[in-house]
Write a protein that holds these residues in place. Sequence first.
Motif, PDB file in Angstrom:
ATOM      1  N   PHE A   1     -56.222 -12.406  19.176  1.00 61.71           N
ATOM      2  CA  PHE A   1     -56.631 -12.692  17.809  1.00 61.71           C
ATOM      3  C   PHE A   1     -55.418 -13.127  16.985  1.00 61.71           C
ATOM      4  O   PHE A   1     -55.242 -12.727  15.834  1.00 61.71           O
ATOM      5  CB  PHE A   1     -57.311 -11.468  17.169  1.00 61.71           C
ATOM      6  N   GLY A   2     -54.598 -13.964  17.602  1.00 63.57           N
ATOM      7  CA  GLY A   2     -53.383 -14.415  16.944  1.00 63.57           C
ATOM      8  C   GLY A   2     -53.618 -15.188  15.669  1.00 63.57           C
ATOM      9  O   GLY A   2     -52.753 -15.236  14.788  1.00 63.57           O
ATOM     10  N   GLU A   3     -54.814 -15.782  15.517  1.00 63.09           N
ATOM     11  CA  GLU A   3     -55.102 -16.541  14.298  1.00 63.09           C
ATOM     12  C   GLU A   3     -55.091 -15.646  13.062  1.00 63.09           C
ATOM     13  O   GLU A   3     -54.850 -16.108  11.943  1.00 63.09           O
ATOM     14  CB  GLU A   3     -56.444 -17.266  14.416  1.00 63.09           C
ATOM     15  N   LEU A   4     -55.343 -14.340  13.261  1.00 67.93           N
ATOM     16  CA  LEU A   4     -55.315 -13.412  12.135  1.00 67.93           C
ATOM     17  C   LEU A   4     -53.888 -13.132  11.661  1.00 67.93           C
ATOM     18  O   LEU A   4     -53.699 -12.555  10.594  1.00 67.93           O
ATOM     19  CB  LEU A   4     -56.001 -12.100  12.515  1.00 67.93           C
ATOM     20  N   SER A   5     -52.910 -13.545  12.441  1.00 72.71           N
ATOM     21  CA  SER A   5     -51.506 -13.322  12.082  1.00 72.71           C
ATOM     22  C   SER A   5     -50.941 -14.396  11.169  1.00 72.71           C
ATOM     23  O   SER A   5     -49.755 -14.340  10.827  1.00 72.71           O
ATOM     24  CB  SER A   5     -50.644 -13.258  13.355  1.00 72.71           C
ATOM     25  N   HIS A   6     -51.755 -15.351  10.778  1.00 77.27           N
ATOM     26  CA  HIS A   6     -51.233 -16.492  10.016  1.00 77.27           C
ATOM     27  C   HIS A   6     -50.430 -16.080   8.780  1.00 77.27           C
ATOM     28  O   HIS A   6     -49.341 -16.631   8.546  1.00 77.27           O
ATOM     29  CB  HIS A   6     -52.374 -17.422   9.615  1.00 77.27           C
ATOM     30  N   PRO A   7     -50.885 -15.119   7.959  1.00 73.37           N
ATOM     31  CA  PRO A   7     -50.064 -14.740   6.801  1.00 73.37           C
ATOM     32  C   PRO A   7     -48.672 -14.259   7.194  1.00 73.37           C
ATOM     33  O   PRO A   7     -47.698 -14.512   6.483  1.00 73.37           O
ATOM     34  CB  PRO A   7     -50.873 -13.619   6.136  1.00 73.37           C
ATOM     35  N   PHE A   8     -48.584 -13.583   8.338  1.00 64.23           N
ATOM     36  CA  PHE A   8     -47.288 -13.067   8.780  1.00 64.23           C
ATOM     37  C   PHE A   8     -46.424 -14.164   9.385  1.00 64.23           C
ATOM     38  O   PHE A   8     -45.197 -14.090   9.323  1.00 64.23           O
ATOM     39  CB  PHE A   8     -47.492 -11.917   9.759  1.00 64.23           C
ATOM     40  N   ASP A   9     -47.057 -15.177   9.969  1.00 64.01           N
ATOM     41  CA  ASP A   9     -46.307 -16.354  10.409  1.00 64.01           C
ATOM     42  C   ASP A   9     -45.643 -17.024   9.214  1.00 64.01           C
ATOM     43  O   ASP A   9     -44.459 -17.395   9.262  1.00 64.01           O
ATOM     44  CB  ASP A   9     -47.240 -17.357  11.100  1.00 64.01           C
ATOM     45  N   VAL A  10     -46.408 -17.184   8.139  1.00 65.83           N
ATOM     46  CA  VAL A  10     -45.883 -17.819   6.929  1.00 65.83           C
ATOM     47  C   VAL A  10     -44.757 -16.981   6.334  1.00 65.83           C
ATOM     48  O   VAL A  10     -43.687 -17.505   5.965  1.00 65.83           O
ATOM     49  CB  VAL A  10     -47.014 -18.017   5.893  1.00 65.83           C
ATOM     50  N   LEU A  11     -44.970 -15.677   6.252  1.00 62.49           N
ATOM     51  CA  LEU A  11     -43.960 -14.794   5.666  1.00 62.49           C
ATOM     52  C   LEU A  11     -42.696 -14.762   6.517  1.00 62.49           C
ATOM     53  O   LEU A  11     -41.575 -14.789   5.983  1.00 62.49           O
ATOM     54  CB  LEU A  11     -44.535 -13.383   5.512  1.00 62.49           C
ATOM     55  N   ALA A  12     -42.843 -14.722   7.832  1.00 59.53           N
ATOM     56  CA  ALA A  12     -41.679 -14.722   8.717  1.00 59.53           C
ATOM     57  C   ALA A  12     -40.869 -16.009   8.563  1.00 59.53           C
ATOM     58  O   ALA A  12     -39.635 -15.984   8.563  1.00 59.53           O
ATOM     59  CB  ALA A  12     -42.123 -14.535  10.172  1.00 59.53           C
ATOM     60  N   GLU A  13     -41.557 -17.145   8.412  1.00 63.78           N
ATOM     61  CA  GLU A  13     -40.856 -18.413   8.203  1.00 63.78           C
ATOM     62  C   GLU A  13     -40.089 -18.403   6.883  1.00 63.78           C
ATOM     63  O   GLU A  13     -38.957 -18.901   6.806  1.00 63.78           O
ATOM     64  CB  GLU A  13     -41.864 -19.563   8.232  1.00 63.78           C
ATOM     65  N   GLN A  14     -40.688 -17.836   5.846  1.00 60.89           N
ATOM     66  CA  GLN A  14     -39.996 -17.738   4.564  1.00 60.89           C
ATOM     67  C   GLN A  14     -38.728 -16.896   4.694  1.00 60.89           C
ATOM     68  O   GLN A  14     -37.670 -17.244   4.146  1.00 60.89           O
ATOM     69  CB  GLN A  14     -40.928 -17.125   3.516  1.00 60.89           C
ATOM     70  N   LEU A  15     -38.818 -15.803   5.434  1.00 58.81           N
ATOM     71  CA  LEU A  15     -37.653 -14.936   5.613  1.00 58.81           C
ATOM     72  C   LEU A  15     -36.560 -15.628   6.419  1.00 58.81           C
ATOM     73  O   LEU A  15     -35.369 -15.471   6.114  1.00 58.81           O
ATOM     74  CB  LEU A  15     -38.079 -13.634   6.293  1.00 58.81           C
ATOM     75  N   GLU A  16     -36.939 -16.372   7.429  1.00 52.16           N
ATOM     76  CA  GLU A  16     -35.945 -17.103   8.217  1.00 52.16           C
ATOM     77  C   GLU A  16     -35.236 -18.135   7.362  1.00 52.16           C
ATOM     78  O   GLU A  16     -34.019 -18.331   7.495  1.00 52.16           O
ATOM     79  CB  GLU A  16     -36.624 -17.755   9.418  1.00 52.16           C
ATOM     80  N   GLN A  17     -35.960 -18.786   6.473  1.00 55.02           N
ATOM     81  CA  GLN A  17     -35.345 -19.751   5.570  1.00 55.02           C
ATOM     82  C   GLN A  17     -34.367 -19.060   4.621  1.00 55.02           C
ATOM     83  O   GLN A  17     -33.272 -19.568   4.347  1.00 55.02           O
ATOM     84  CB  GLN A  17     -36.414 -20.505   4.789  1.00 55.02           C
ATOM     85  N   LEU A  18     -34.756 -17.891   4.126  1.00 56.56           N
ATOM     86  CA  LEU A  18     -33.878 -17.135   3.245  1.00 56.56           C
ATOM     87  C   LEU A  18     -32.623 -16.670   3.988  1.00 56.56           C
ATOM     88  O   LEU A  18     -31.522 -16.726   3.452  1.00 56.56           O
ATOM     89  CB  LEU A  18     -34.614 -15.910   2.682  1.00 56.56           C
ATOM     90  N   GLU A  19     -32.808 -16.245   5.232  1.00 54.42           N
ATOM     91  CA  GLU A  19     -31.670 -15.800   6.041  1.00 54.42           C
ATOM     92  C   GLU A  19     -30.687 -16.948   6.253  1.00 54.42           C
ATOM     93  O   GLU A  19     -29.464 -16.771   6.138  1.00 54.42           O
ATOM     94  CB  GLU A  19     -32.165 -15.268   7.387  1.00 54.42           C
ATOM     95  N   GLN A  20     -31.204 -18.120   6.536  1.00 54.25           N
ATOM     96  CA  GLN A  20     -30.334 -19.274   6.738  1.00 54.25           C
ATOM     97  C   GLN A  20     -29.586 -19.653   5.478  1.00 54.25           C
ATOM     98  O   GLN A  20     -28.387 -19.958   5.493  1.00 54.25           O
ATOM     99  CB  GLN A  20     -31.151 -20.462   7.240  1.00 54.25           C
TER     100      GLN A  20
END
Length: 265
Positions: free
Chosen positions: A241-260
Amino acid sequence: MLTITSTSLSGGQGKTTLIYFLGKKLVSKGHKVLVVDLDPQHNLSTYLRVNVDRDDPSCLEFIQGNFNSVADCIYPVEEVKNLFIIPSDEGLEIANDYLASSGFGIVKLRNQLDLVKNEFKFDYCLIDTPPQKSQLCQTGIGASDYVCVPVETKSKGVICLDRTLDAIETLNNSKIINTKLLAVLPFRDRLFGMNRSIEGKKALEQISSRIEPERLLPPWVESVQPEKAVNRNITLEDIDFGELSHPFDVLAEQLEQLEQSEQLV
């Protein structure tokens, strides 16, 4: 090490669930993650199957500085490589009195986490807070670079969002901390077929009106699957049910951008 706190001043809004799935998402992307269970109800510690004996150091001892080595307070999460936790138990409740009497309780956890930054190489620290404006909640906010606020797509969630944003603003006005709002996660979004409930639609409109558009994560659809995953200490991807993880995919990408961006400064 970027520090992110999940906070919401009402129970059942998804704080612990957010930390659980975000932590595992970041680990799956190759990051080393520390989670801090700052809630005396210790649900996060229970979800991750980390229980400490009475004499073992936990979050209370970490906050008080009552340990021989900071490493004594950090426990690996079994079967999840690169995920670690400073766990909680019911004894953490007395930390509220300790923080209230310590003078600068709002920055106590931040100061302790500085020891972790100096000794370990975590990419992210994720903090789960209790569901009330307690000293523990305030020190969790004070320790963070960014705050995520999960709220139900109900009128109760809108009220909770207002209270939580006001609390963060009040703490920032003290000039002691400068915690930024990273994201709001609409939680338990109820759909009937392809249609959102009337209450959910109204609540989502009200939530959207209170924050900048880029702070709003995709709503997390209500489902029994996340509970199944938590009960087995696995991810949504593990049960297809990986499609339910979409909000966390978005949030993780935001954090990676902030880390960079932090590394470039």
